[in-house]
Enzyme design. Structure first.
Site, PDB file in Angstrom:
ATOM      1  N   SER A 119       0.803  -0.896  -0.009  1.00 48.66           N
ATOM      2  CA  SER A 119      -0.331  -0.189   0.534  1.00 48.66           C
ATOM      3  C   SER A 119       0.835   1.149   0.097  1.00 48.66           C
ATOM      4  O   SER A 119       2.179   0.980   0.353  1.00 48.66           O
ATOM      5  CB  SER A 119      -0.904   0.002   1.209  1.00 48.66           C
ATOM      6  OG  SER A 119      -1.545   0.975   1.465  1.00 48.66           O
TER       7      SER A 119
ATOM      8  N   TYR B 105      -1.905   0.168  10.345  1.00 50.79           N
ATOM      9  CA  TYR B 105      -2.059  -0.438   9.515  1.00 50.79           C
ATOM     10  C   TYR B 105      -1.003   0.288   8.722  1.00 50.79           C
ATOM     11  O   TYR B 105      -0.152  -0.720   7.290  1.00 50.79           O
ATOM     12  CB  TYR B 105      -3.307  -0.042   8.375  1.00 50.79           C
ATOM     13  CG  TYR B 105      -3.648  -0.223   6.953  1.00 50.79           C
ATOM     14  CD1 TYR B 105      -4.579  -1.202   6.438  1.00 50.79           C
ATOM     15  CD2 TYR B 105      -3.082   0.302   5.996  1.00 50.79           C
ATOM     16  CE1 TYR B 105      -4.446  -1.724   5.690  1.00 50.79           C
ATOM     17  CE2 TYR B 105      -2.783  -0.301   4.413  1.00 50.79           C
ATOM     18  CZ  TYR B 105      -4.249  -1.390   4.289  1.00 50.79           C
ATOM     19  OH  TYR B 105      -3.880  -1.941   3.158  1.00 50.79           O
TER      20      TYR B 105
END
Length: 245
Positions: free
Chosen positions: A137, A150
């Protein structure tokens, strides 16, 4: 074109938006597709155009991984490609996130990928080599306020990538990553439906379609990327460049 004819490909998080697109594209490219998820995996496997197998897989469970690889091998032979796509997201700041939420995100996003690489490596050795792709990501490349769990998991996943790439290179196993920008999936929004990362100022001012990101993953997994290992492919709409002028 990517050609996976006769290759066995296992995709985790397969019933999510990106996972389902990946399974469809691998199947269309001739793969024996192993659809791995916690729910809906059998239905998705049945809907694919090509040989497919649905397996239940909680990526944090070593026994689930062992069973998934065994079933894949029994049906199709050794696994050639693993896509670590499963992901979990919880919002929260460094000071505010509940510790259980933080640990759960790391368990899925980081430990899950570690267990997958461990489980699949012996199968890939039987195949004479293989390709592992971690879906990372932009949160693993830049600060992500309010997404401390995250972001931490995705930065740590980069360390796992490099260690695994070096350790498995002698077995002909490549390990690469794709860093998507903001994709049009439920993970792009918070619990109240708010946009977690506004994209209006990106050089490409929109969220990516899942098909665009899937194309990058298939390239990284394919023999067309055979000279790449430990590499990180970025498809972020120009996010890392900063706001468009």
């Amino acid at each position: 074109m990517n050609d996976f004819t006769g290759k066995t490909v296992l995709v985790t998080g397969a019933t999510g938006a990106l996972g389902a697109e990946l399974c469809a594209k691998f199947a269309a490219a001739g793969a024996n597709t192993v659809v791995a998820g916690r729910t809906g995996f059998e239905e998705l496997a049945a809907a694919l155009d090509g040989p497919a197998l649905g397996v239940r897989l909680d990526v944090t469970s070593e026994s689930d991984w062992a069973e998934a690889i065994t079933r894949a091998q029994d049906r199709f032979g050794p696994v050639d490609v693993l896509v670590n796509n499963a992901a979990h997201l919880r919002t929260g700041t460094t000071e505010g996130i509940p510790l259980d939420d933080f640990r759960q995100v790391l368990d899925v996003n980081l430990t899950g990928a570690l267990l997958g690489i461990r489980a699949v490596a012996p199968s890939m050795r039987l195949a004479g080599g293989g390709s592992i792709v971690n879906v990372n990501s932009i949160a693993g490349l830049a600060a992500a306020p309010g997404l401390v769990a995250y972001s931490s998991s995705k930065w740590a996943l980069r360390g796992l990538l490099r260690a695994a790439a070096v350790e498995l290179a002698g077995d002909g196993i490549r390990v690469n990553a794709v860093h998507p920008g903001i994709i049009e999936t439920p993970l792009a929004y918070g619990p109240d439906g708010e946009e977690l990362v506004p994209v209006g100022d990106f050089p490409i001012p929109r969220r990516a379609d899942v098909a665009e990101i899937a194309d990058f993953v298939l390239f990284a997994a394919s023999d067309r990327a055979r000279f790449a290992t430990g590499s990180e492919f970025v498809a972020d709409g120009g996010f890392l460049l900063g706001p468009a002028a």
